[in-house]
Write a protein that holds these residues in place. Structure first.
Motif, PDB file in Angstrom:
ATOM      1  N   ASP A  81       0.832  -1.198   0.000  1.00 26.53           N
ATOM      2  CA  ASP A  81       0.000   0.000   0.000  1.00 26.53           C
ATOM      3  C   ASP A  81       0.872   1.256   0.000  1.00 26.53           C
ATOM      4  O   ASP A  81       1.789   1.398   0.799  1.00 26.53           O
ATOM      5  CB  ASP A  81      -0.911   0.014   1.228  1.00 26.53           C
ATOM      6  CG  ASP A  81      -1.916   1.138   1.150  1.00 26.53           C
ATOM      7  OD1 ASP A  81      -2.978   0.916   0.557  1.00 26.53           O
ATOM      8  OD2 ASP A  81      -1.616   2.255   1.631  1.00 26.53           O
ATOM      9  N   ALA A  82       0.550   2.160  -0.921  1.00 25.93           N
ATOM     10  CA  ALA A  82       1.351   3.369  -1.097  1.00 25.93           C
ATOM     11  C   ALA A  82       1.338   4.231   0.158  1.00 25.93           C
ATOM     12  O   ALA A  82       2.376   4.751   0.579  1.00 25.93           O
ATOM     13  CB  ALA A  82       0.829   4.168  -2.282  1.00 25.93           C
ATOM     14  N   PHE A  83       0.163   4.384   0.760  1.00 25.36           N
ATOM     15  CA  PHE A  83       0.049   5.255   1.937  1.00 25.36           C
ATOM     16  C   PHE A  83       0.823   4.680   3.117  1.00 25.36           C
ATOM     17  O   PHE A  83       1.540   5.393   3.811  1.00 25.36           O
ATOM     18  CB  PHE A  83      -1.426   5.456   2.301  1.00 25.36           C
ATOM     19  CG  PHE A  83      -2.179   6.238   1.261  1.00 25.36           C
ATOM     20  CD1 PHE A  83      -2.183   7.626   1.292  1.00 25.36           C
ATOM     21  CD2 PHE A  83      -2.852   5.587   0.236  1.00 25.36           C
ATOM     22  CE1 PHE A  83      -2.861   8.345   0.324  1.00 25.36           C
ATOM     23  CE2 PHE A  83      -3.521   6.305  -0.730  1.00 25.36           C
ATOM     24  CZ  PHE A  83      -3.530   7.689  -0.702  1.00 25.36           C
ATOM     25  N   LEU A  84       0.674   3.364   3.330  1.00 29.49           N
ATOM     26  CA  LEU A  84       1.399   2.738   4.434  1.00 29.49           C
ATOM     27  C   LEU A  84       2.906   2.811   4.197  1.00 29.49           C
ATOM     28  O   LEU A  84       3.682   3.005   5.137  1.00 29.49           O
ATOM     29  CB  LEU A  84       0.961   1.284   4.606  1.00 29.49           C
ATOM     30  CG  LEU A  84      -0.422   1.100   5.242  1.00 29.49           C
ATOM     31  CD1 LEU A  84      -0.800  -0.375   5.300  1.00 29.49           C
ATOM     32  CD2 LEU A  84      -0.448   1.703   6.642  1.00 29.49           C
ATOM     33  N   GLY A  85       3.307   2.660   2.931  1.00 34.00           N
ATOM     34  CA  GLY A  85       4.727   2.751   2.599  1.00 34.00           C
ATOM     35  C   GLY A  85       5.295   4.113   2.954  1.00 34.00           C
ATOM     36  O   GLY A  85       6.351   4.224   3.576  1.00 34.00           O
ATOM     37  N   ILE A  86       4.573   5.162   2.568  1.00 33.62           N
ATOM     38  CA  ILE A  86       5.011   6.529   2.884  1.00 33.62           C
ATOM     39  C   ILE A  86       5.052   6.741   4.391  1.00 33.62           C
ATOM     40  O   ILE A  86       6.001   7.306   4.942  1.00 33.62           O
ATOM     41  CB  ILE A  86       4.074   7.573   2.229  1.00 33.62           C
ATOM     42  CG1 ILE A  86       4.412   7.726   0.757  1.00 33.62           C
ATOM     43  CG2 ILE A  86       4.180   8.911   2.938  1.00 33.62           C
ATOM     44  CD1 ILE A  86       3.983   9.035   0.164  1.00 33.62           C
ATOM     45  N   LEU A  87       4.015   6.247   5.077  1.00 31.68           N
ATOM     46  CA  LEU A  87       3.957   6.429   6.524  1.00 31.68           C
ATOM     47  C   LEU A  87       5.111   5.704   7.215  1.00 31.68           C
ATOM     48  O   LEU A  87       5.709   6.233   8.154  1.00 31.68           O
ATOM     49  CB  LEU A  87       2.619   5.918   7.078  1.00 31.68           C
ATOM     50  CG  LEU A  87       1.419   6.828   6.811  1.00 31.68           C
ATOM     51  CD1 LEU A  87       0.154   6.206   7.366  1.00 31.68           C
ATOM     52  CD2 LEU A  87       1.647   8.209   7.440  1.00 31.68           C
ATOM     53  N   ALA A  88       5.419   4.499   6.746  1.00 36.95           N
ATOM     54  CA  ALA A  88       6.517   3.739   7.352  1.00 36.95           C
ATOM     55  C   ALA A  88       7.821   4.504   7.229  1.00 36.95           C
ATOM     56  O   ALA A  88       8.577   4.644   8.195  1.00 36.95           O
ATOM     57  CB  ALA A  88       6.626   2.369   6.683  1.00 36.95           C
TER      58      ALA A  88
END
Lengths: 437, 328, 260
Positions: free
Chosen positions: B81-88
């Motif tokens: 997931d793009a959003f989770l990737g950015i958040l991580a």
């Protein structure tokens, strides 16, 4: 401040327009030529091989277009269609390379792309190749991981260059055959994936061959270090019988020169997997007794055939030097595509459909300019293997102005490459299960 | 005035226009813009640090962390997931910059520049040896999904481009609001007079520390977009030349507004592509010559950096200029 | 604001000493300042006046001794914390933000110390903040210069702006380091009168260093004389100026205009 706030936003938009303006003009597709993008290192450290590769590609393109290459490649261009080359520099990092690859495919409209020496570029571009559905042959990178992990199910991605594994396994076998008394081995390798992987494969191969040799120093100076004083001191204070080196380009030349200056050749025997490159760079300054390979049976290790002699002569005539290994590798990449396209063709004069070329290339065995044919035998016919050769440099023949390489031994492709379906390192560690020597 | 901030208006309209223009752009231009958008975020981080007179040569560290946020979350948790990737990546960057900040926030001038460079090079040196990061060969990144929605292959590029554009818009507007806030003015004031800031009750070191973390988050967001676009993350993201490029983007574009780094980044990528296309052998020379010409003949927005370079040569104490003693 | 026992003085120094290498800049100074006092500190160059101010404002840590603010031990507490507790100071050389206008300087000062009232992340370019800043400048009679860049202002205005920024948090104790140094002699009394009016209006306790004895005589409610890092006289102006050593060493020696 406030006025600047008003002005800047427009500048941002304009930048986007500048980028977008020339792109809308689609390139004219020339139907009467095969457009090939050639990607070699033209600048930076990699140019040590890339410039020869480009020279060889230019030579091959001209000769093929003129129909001057001997059989079995005596048809004009590719299947009678002239080749139109576009050269790209591989330097500049992976994100730039992807941009360049996309530009080749989506703007220049190339029919295929041949190139890439760096394994990180190969790894990064392979998924893009499959996405853009353009036939691409990696001509030089050698990491087994490309098809083992990154792109396990390739369709448009090929690699006619044999894996680097072949160099390590053949060298271990060569040491066992020619220098059976070897008791200790050290290694000096550049500190990045290539150097690290090569040392791992080589030590595994020595163990698998039960040579009984033990390992001393495993040194990893950084890529492009240039000064190897401390490494040479470490090697000299505790010399091993054999010192394994997978250096390339200027680093390899520098290590050889500095070792020679400090007399390290008296206490250890060097084994350079890319040794003919060092001979090209240093001539008779190479330490006598050094074991040399050529990333396959290339350059001084090539076999004499009508095709290989033609290539060496043509290269000598055009560039006034004996072709270095990078030249052989580049020519090999082009011939893979030519052989496949002509096998797939239904009469000359047109380039077959990409899928037809792919089907023909899978599993194909074709002649190369080093005299040893390449078989696309691994990873469903997408990975090449070939016989390979090692020898020992013993001196310079002033009369012929050529190196003297003795104790030359040839290893069968199936003896030094894993069988289909087995990962390279697993195969070595299994004791070369399924190898036929 | 409050409802019509021109920068926000331009960002929103620009993002909307680019989103609708995407289907009409060739794939290579889409990719080029994505990479330019990605690189402009760490450059924006450099810009906000420069507001306090701090030159960072280590923004690549956070570019690296952001990129590996996407790559590792997929490789080890199976999340694409793009959003989770950015958040991580952002979470990891906050942690790293939070720790690094304690150490570097007291330094100025050439010391700050060299320390940021050194820390990022240490990480690079470790990453090329670690299988976790794929060593120098790096890790591949899958096609991303967006909050449970996985675009088909045909729509993957469009989705990613729209994602990149709007991620930039969100971060660009947030940074714009940040810079025009009281804290943003404080950042500028730090370069003017650290003594006065301290006597107004604010810790210069804390302010620099916070700003370092904000810059790190920007850098990691850019890294995530770069990894998603190239579908690849490798240790060279943390190499000093990558960080140097971000500084260069600010250098050629100036730092008047949050859109400046985006402008500089698009310019640089376009220039590089055309130089490589027309001069395959000498493109780096051409690139260097054009940049030199820009600095020589279009020095707008550069005066500040020159002043910095001058100051960097005579380092000063961090917290405050010494107050003059009674002369004896 | 710190609320403590009403008996505690606003500022108290007990045996404060500071030495730089072997040189004793301050030598066991005892000083207590009560609410509403305006204390003038006099002394020749190198007597330790600025050192005392630097210690009290948190810029220097004393080698020995303690500093109390309203009974609370604040020895070695950093200046930014003291600023928030209610100790403000101005500088001999005004400490301003030279790339900003006078108004922006004042706005920034207000927005930093007034942070609790409005978020530090709220907009700087704010009409209410600008109005408040203009009012604050007006208190010192320099609102006319609001839109000029600080680097273009005359020295008298810069001194006043420096003091205006320092006092923007309505502090309990104001430390002024030579408020009239570098100000032309015509401007001097004007500057000082404005300050006196302002602090009288707010009931602020003031400690100021001054070389101009006329100014000290006119505006100080109490005078402290320092020589070689020690207090030699402390009391009402007329008493201190009658002190033999003070008259001899400090007042008797003509001081060049504007010298530190």
């Amino acid at each position: 401040m406030t006025t600047a706030t008003h002005r800047r936003p427009l500048a941002g938009l304009c930048a986007a327009c500048v980028a977008a303006a020339p792109l809308l003009a689609a390139p004219a597709m020339a139907a009467d030529s095969v457009k090939i993008g050639f990607v070699y290192f033209l600048s930076g450290a990699g140019a040590a091989y890339g410039s020869h590769a480009r020279d060889a590609a230019a030579l091959m393109v001209d000769a093929l277009n003129a129909g001057e290459v001997p059989a079995p490649y005596d048809t004009v261009g590719i299947n009678g269609v002239e080749i139109e080359p576009i050269y790209i520099d591989e330097a500049g990092g992976v994100r730039k390379q992807i941009a360049e690859y996309r530009r080749l495919v989506e703007r220049e409209g190339v029919d295929m792309v041949l190139g890439y020496t760096s394994s990180s570029n190969c790894n990064a571009i392979a998924p893009i190749v499959e996405e853009l559905e353009t036939l691409t042959n990696f001509f030089h990178c050698g990491n087994p991981g490309l098809f083992e992990e990154v792109e396990p199910d390739p369709h448009y991605t090929f690699r006619s260059a044999p894996m680097g594994t072949m160099d390590q396994v053949a060298l271990a076998r060569y040491i066992a055959d020619v220098y059976p008394d070897t008791k200790t081995v050290s290694g000096v390798n550049q500190d990045y994936s290539w150097g690290q992987d090569n040392w791992a494969e080589f030590t595994a191969a020595m163990d698998a061959l039960d040579t009984g040799a033990t390992f001393k120093n495993a040194l990893f100076p950084s890529l492009g270090a240039g000064d190897y004083g401390s490494e040479i001191s470490a090697l000299a204070s505790d010399p091993a019988d054999i010192t394994f080196v997978s250096f390339w380009g200027g680093d390899a030349d520098a290590l050889m020169l500095q070792s020679a200056a400090r007399g390290l050749g008296d206490s250890t025997r060097f084994a350079f997997t890319l040794g003919t490159g060092v001979i090209d760079g240093l001539g008779n300054n190479v330490i006598e007794g050094t074991i040399v390979g050529a990333r396959g049976p290339n350059s001084y290790l090539a076999k004499e055939t009508a095709l290989s002699s033609w290539f060496a002569d043509a290269y000598q005539e055009t560039y006034d030097r004996y072709p270095p290994l990078g030249a052989y590798v580049a020519a090999q990449g082009i011939l893979a595509i030519k052989a496949a396209a002509e096998k797939a063709a239904d009469g000359t004069g047109a380039l077959p459909e990409t899928d037809a070329i792919i089907a023909a290339l899978e599993g194909l065995t074709y002649e190369t300019v080093n005299g040893y044919p390449i078989s696309m035998a691994l990873h469903h016919g997408h990975q090449g293997i070939s016989d390979t050769v090692y020898g020992t440099y013993t001196g310079w023949d002033d009369e012929a102005n050529a190196p003297v390489i003795e104790d030359v031994k040839t290893y069968d492709a199936k003896c030094v490459n894993p069988p289909e379906g087995v990962k390279a390192l697993d195969w070595i560690e299994s004791g070369f299960e399924g190898a036929s020597c | 005035m409050r409802h019509l901030d021109p920068t926000i208006l331009v960002v929103v309209l620009g993002a909307a226009a680019l989103s609708f223009a995407q289907p009409h752009m060739p794939g290579w231009v889409v990719y080029l813009l994505q990479i330019a958008i990605a690189a402009s975020l760490p450059a924006l981080g450099c810009m906000i640090l420069l507001r306090s007179g701090l030159l960072s040569f280590g923004q690549g560290l956070y570019y690296f962390i952001g990129a590996y946020g996407v790559a590792l979350v997929h490789a080890h948790l199976g999340i694409s997931d793009a959003f989770l990737g950015i958040l991580a990546g952002a979470a990891a960057s906050i942690l790293v910059a939070g720790l690094v900040g304690f150490f570097i926030a007291r330094y100025r001038g050439i010391f700050f520049a060299m320390l940021t460079l050194a820390i990022s090079m240490v990480v690079y040196g470790m990453a090329v040896k670690m299988d976790l990061f794929g060593r120098s060969d790096g890790l591949n990144v899958p096609r991303l999904s967006y909050l449970g929605f996985t675009p088909s292959r045909a729509w993957a590029q469009t989705s990613l481009f729209v994602f990149c554009v709007w991620v930039w818009a969100v971060f660009g507007i947030a940074t714009h609001l940040y810079l025009r806030s009281r804290f943003g003015k404080l950042l500028t004031a730090i370069e003017d007079n650290e003594t006065r800031v301290e006597y107004l009750g604010w810790s210069v070191r804390h302010a620099v520390h916070i700003n370092t973390i904000v810059a790190a988050v920007l850098g990691s967001a850019g890294g995530a977009l770069a990894a998603a676009s190239a579908r690849y993350a490798d240790p060279s993201l943390a190499y000093w030349t990558t960080s140097g490029e971000f500084v260069f983007i600010v250098l050629i574009a100036g730092q008047a507004n949050v859109l400046a780094p985006l402008f500089g980044s698009v310019f640089l990528e376009t220039l590089r592509t055309y130089a490589a296309a027309f001069f395959p052998d000498e493109w780096q020379l051409v690139l260097g010559a054009v940049m030199l010409a820009i600095i020589l003949f279009l020095p707008k927005g550069l005066g500040h950096l020159f002043a910095l370079a001058g100051r960097a040569l005579r380092p000063r104490r961090a917290t405050a200029a010494p107050i003059e003693e009674d002369r004896t | 604001m710190t609320r403590s026992r009403p008996a505690a003085p606003v500022l108290e120094c007990r045996g404060v000493a500071k030495s730089f290498g072997g040189f004793a800049a301050a030598n066991a100074i005892d000083l207590a300042v009560s609410e509403g006092e305006v204390v003038g500190v006099i002394g020749s160059n190198g007597a330790g006046k600025t050192t005392l101010l630097n210690i009290v404002s948190g810029h220097l840590k004393p080698t020995k001794g303690k500093v109390f603010f309203r009974g609370e031990d604040v020895t070695g507490v950093p200046s930014r914390t003291l600023a928030r507790k209610g100790i403000a100071r101005s500088f001999q050389v005004p400490q301003l933000f030279p790339t900003l206008s006078a108004l922006e300087n004042m706005m920034l000062a207000l927005s930093l110390v007034a942070a609790p009232r409005k978020s530090i992340l709220s907009r700087f370019d704010d009409a209410d903040l600008a109005t408040a800043a203009r009012d604050a400048l007006d208190h010192y009679g320099i609102a006319d210069c609001a839109d000029s860049l600080v680097s273009e202002l005359p020295q008298g205005v810069r001194k006043l702006l420096d003091i205006a920024m320092a006092t923007s948090a309505e502090p309990d104790l104001v430390l002024l380091d030579e408020p009239t140094s570098g100000v032309s002699s015509e401007e001097k009394s004007d500057v000082m009168q404005r300050l006196a009016d302002r602090f009288a209006a707010t009931g602020t306790t003031v400690v100021f260093i001054e070389h101009d004895m006329d100014i000290v005589r006119r505006y100080a409610s109490r005078v402290v004389a320092l020589t070689d890092g020690s207090v030699i006289a402390d009391g009402p102006p007329e008493e201190v100026f009658a002190h033999a050593t003070v008259a001899d060493v400090i007042v008797g020696e003509p001081l060049p205009e504007g010298d530190a």
